[in-house]
Design an enzyme around this catalytic site. Structure first.
Site, PDB file in Angstrom:
ATOM      1  N   ARG A  15      17.890 -43.492  84.578  1.00 28.36           N
ATOM      2  CA  ARG A  15      17.156 -44.772  84.605  1.00 28.36           C
ATOM      3  C   ARG A  15      18.083 -45.929  84.960  1.00 28.36           C
ATOM      4  NH1 ARG A  15      17.582 -49.786  82.881  1.00 28.36           N
ATOM      5  NH2 ARG A  15      18.403 -49.043  80.903  1.00 28.36           N
ATOM      6  N   CYS A 240      22.169 -53.388  86.880  1.00 32.71           N
ATOM      7  CA  CYS A 240      20.823 -53.943  86.789  1.00 32.71           C
ATOM      8  C   CYS A 240      20.572 -54.772  88.035  1.00 32.71           C
ATOM      9  CB  CYS A 240      20.690 -54.790  85.523  1.00 32.71           C
ATOM     10  SG  CYS A 240      19.118 -55.668  85.435  1.00 32.71           S
TER      11      CYS A 240
HETATM   12  P1  HMG Z   1       5.100 -60.170  86.780  1.00 32.85           P
HETATM   13  O1  HMG Z   1       5.094 -60.299  88.257  1.00 32.85           O
HETATM   14  O2  HMG Z   1       5.255 -61.388  85.925  1.00 32.85           O
HETATM   15  O3  HMG Z   1       3.855 -59.307  86.253  1.00 32.85           O
HETATM   16  O4  HMG Z   1       6.271 -59.144  86.403  1.00 32.85           O
HETATM   17  P2  HMG Z   1       2.316 -59.581  86.278  1.00 32.85           P
HETATM   18  O5  HMG Z   1       1.791 -59.121  84.960  1.00 32.85           O
HETATM   19  O6  HMG Z   1       2.027 -60.971  86.749  1.00 32.85           O
HETATM   20  O7  HMG Z   1       1.809 -58.555  87.403  1.00 32.85           O
HETATM   21  C1  HMG Z   1       2.193 -58.695  88.757  1.00 32.85           C
HETATM   22  C2  HMG Z   1       1.925 -57.378  89.472  1.00 32.85           C
HETATM   23  O8  HMG Z   1       2.736 -56.328  88.913  1.00 32.85           O
HETATM   24  C3  HMG Z   1       0.489 -56.895  89.357  1.00 32.85           C
HETATM   25  O9  HMG Z   1       0.231 -56.122  90.519  1.00 32.85           O
HETATM   26  C4  HMG Z   1       0.554 -55.965  88.181  1.00 32.85           C
HETATM   27  O10 HMG Z   1      -0.477 -55.015  88.176  1.00 32.85           O
HETATM   28  C5  HMG Z   1       1.886 -55.297  88.386  1.00 32.85           C
HETATM   29  P3  HMG Z   1      -0.532 -56.782  91.803  1.00 32.85           P
HETATM   30  O11 HMG Z   1      -1.824 -57.279  91.232  1.00 32.85           O
HETATM   31  O12 HMG Z   1       0.364 -57.893  92.288  1.00 32.85           O
HETATM   32  O13 HMG Z   1      -0.652 -55.623  92.750  1.00 32.85           O
HETATM   33  N1  HMG Z   1       2.496 -54.808  87.155  1.00 32.85           N
HETATM   34  C6  HMG Z   1       2.945 -53.554  86.957  1.00 32.85           C
HETATM   35  N2  HMG Z   1       2.969 -52.478  87.755  1.00 32.85           N
HETATM   36  C7  HMG Z   1       3.483 -51.348  87.242  1.00 32.85           C
HETATM   37  N3  HMG Z   1       3.982 -51.236  85.992  1.00 32.85           N
HETATM   38  C8  HMG Z   1       3.990 -52.300  85.182  1.00 32.85           C
HETATM   39  C9  HMG Z   1       3.447 -53.513  85.656  1.00 32.85           C
HETATM   40  N4  HMG Z   1       3.296 -54.731  85.116  1.00 32.85           N
HETATM   41  C10 HMG Z   1       2.708 -55.503  86.020  1.00 32.85           C
HETATM   42  N5  HMG Z   1       4.499 -52.184  83.949  1.00 32.85           N
HETATM   43  C11 HMG Z   1       7.154 -57.410  85.031  1.00 32.85           C
HETATM   44  C12 HMG Z   1       6.520 -58.803  85.071  1.00 32.85           C
HETATM   45  C13 HMG Z   1       7.667 -57.187  83.618  1.00 32.85           C
HETATM   46  C14 HMG Z   1       6.128 -56.368  85.386  1.00 32.85           C
HETATM   47  C15 HMG Z   1       8.305 -57.392  86.062  1.00 32.85           C
HETATM   48  O14 HMG Z   1       9.137 -58.483  85.838  1.00 32.85           O
HETATM   49  C16 HMG Z   1       9.127 -56.128  85.985  1.00 32.85           C
HETATM   50  O15 HMG Z   1       8.652 -55.056  86.303  1.00 32.85           O
HETATM   51  N6  HMG Z   1      10.406 -56.243  85.585  1.00 32.85           N
HETATM   52  C17 HMG Z   1      11.245 -55.093  85.392  1.00 32.85           C
HETATM   53  C18 HMG Z   1      12.645 -55.413  85.694  1.00 32.85           C
HETATM   54  C19 HMG Z   1      13.504 -54.206  85.417  1.00 32.85           C
HETATM   55  O16 HMG Z   1      13.047 -53.082  85.416  1.00 32.85           O
HETATM   56  N7  HMG Z   1      14.810 -54.456  85.203  1.00 32.85           N
HETATM   57  C20 HMG Z   1      15.751 -53.406  84.941  1.00 32.85           C
HETATM   58  C21 HMG Z   1      15.572 -52.764  83.614  1.00 32.85           C
HETATM   59  S1  HMG Z   1      16.280 -53.712  82.297  1.00 32.85           S
HETATM   60  C22 HMG Z   1      17.938 -53.269  82.303  1.00 32.85           C
HETATM   61  O17 HMG Z   1      18.413 -52.584  83.175  1.00 32.85           O
HETATM   62  C23 HMG Z   1      18.795 -53.735  81.148  1.00 32.85           C
HETATM   63  C24 HMG Z   1      19.129 -52.618  80.157  1.00 32.85           C
HETATM   64  O18 HMG Z   1      19.811 -51.553  80.788  1.00 32.85           O
HETATM   65  C25 HMG Z   1      20.021 -53.178  79.050  1.00 32.85           C
HETATM   66  C26 HMG Z   1      21.197 -53.954  79.644  1.00 32.85           C
HETATM   67  O19 HMG Z   1      22.071 -53.375  80.272  1.00 32.85           O
HETATM   68  O20 HMG Z   1      21.134 -55.162  79.484  1.00 32.85           O
HETATM   69  C27 HMG Z   1      17.875 -52.058  79.498  1.00 32.85           C
HETATM   70 MG    MG Z   2      21.905 -51.527  81.219  1.00 30.91          MG
END
Ligand code: HMG
Ligand code: MG
Length: 301
Positions: A15, A240
């Protein structure tokens, strides 16, 4: 000072590791990686995330990967979930644990999940409740617990606050994350202490990216505090997409070498782990980003 005698590692390579890859990685390769990690003795694997495919295209095959893995008894398979939409999709894949991911920094929260810290907790609350009701474990990641790519230094009080908010909504354990890999041991200790104000030693883990080469030192500092859960990434994969310039998590091979060298049990077979790292590195056409794996591979040839 007494170090733990056993450490539990969560490999987040499939992931955290692969989410940042620009080249497409087929689901079959991700499934192959999960298989090799469990063969090497990993009992916790972060498999994928149910996030927006527009935000993180590499994780768009989440359901396919979850359907393709061969589950082994005693292994916990976890997935990231940012909101209810993600949870509804994730639950069909029967994860053992979901991970809600928030941040100790407002700007990172905005950049990563497009909402404030307070809004993120509001979004997580029904997700956590639904998961707990369904018997699914819940972990919470606290990103930027030491520093933020947009705000700079992050105070331990911010970590304490997010830990408290997560505890209040029913998150069972938390990962204290150095997202950009800049922390050194004293800073790490203060962030871990902040989380420990709300969670006990069994429920706080270290998630250290290794951008500045400090992750093993930070791991040791956390071990000295009795922390015995850590996340790491095979072959040091990752980063990330919303923390530019940050490199991967500390390599699992390096952590295992450190721990075994101190007589700390992990249940992991380092040779098989090196094979897992080699497998994904061969696919990505670059050497593993692990000093221990490189040394062991050189010794083999
Ligand atoms: P948004 O654009 O504010 O969401 O994103 P929304 O609710 O307004 O929806 C916009 C569109 O996204 C819609 O589709 C939704 O259906 C769709 P459209 O109508 O435009 O076709 N949507 C989704 N689709 C699939 N799965 C979902 C989902 N939610 C909405 N769950 C959102 C908000 C949270 C979705 C977005 O910002 C996002 O996906 N962010 C993820 C970022 C990410 O994955 N970052 C990396 C992981 S975190 C990390 O690596 C840190 C960690 O390792 C710890 C560390 O090291 O710090 C954990
Ligand atoms: Mg991380």
């Amino acid at each position: 000072m007494s170090l733990p005698t056993r450490v539990q590692l969560i490999d987040v390579g499939p992931r955290d590791g692969l989410q940042n890859e620009k080249q497409p990685v087929p689901a079959a390769v991700k499934i192959g990686l999960v298989q090799r990690l469990q063969d090497a003795g990993l009992t916790e694997i972060e498999v994928t995330s149910f996030v927006s495919p527009k935000w993180v295209p590499q994780m768009a095959d989440n359901a396919e990967v979850m359907a393709g893995i061969t589950r082994q008894a005693g292994v916990r398979y976890s997935v990231l979930v940012p909101n209810m939409k993600g949870y509804e999709a994730a639950v069909l894949s029967r994860p053992d644990e979901i991970v809600v991911f928030g941040a100790a920094s407002e700007l990172f929260s905005q950049k990563n999940i497009n909402c404030s810290i307070a809004e993120s907790i509001e979004r997580f609350a029904p997700v956590v409740a639904a998961a707990r009701a369904a018997g699914i474990q819940v972990r919470g990641a606290i990103s930027c617990a030491m520093a933020c790519p947009y705000e700079g230094d992050v105070a331990p009080e911010r970590v304490e606050l997010v830990a408290r908010l997560m505890k209040d909504i029913g998150v069972q354990r938390v990962d204290v994350a150095d997202t950009i890999g800049v922390a050194t041991p004293h800073k790490t200790r203060r962030a871990m202490e902040a989380a420990l104000k709300h969670y006990d030693l069994n429920n706080v883990s270290g998630h250290f990216h290794d951008t500045y080469g400090q992750a093993l030192a930070n791991t040791y500092a956390a071990l000295e505090m009795g922390i015995w859960n850590f996340q790491s990434s095979v072959a040091g994969l990752g980063g990330c997409p919303y923390a530019k310039g940050a490199t991967g998590n500390v390599a699992t091979e390096d952590v295992v070498y450190l721990l075994h060298g101190m007589g700390i049990e992990t249940g992991i077979d380092l040779d098989k782990l090196v094979d897992a790292g080699q497998y994904i590195s061969d696919f990505l056409q670059r050497p593993p980003n692990s000093r221990a794996a490189t040394a062991l591979l050189n010794k083999r040839s």
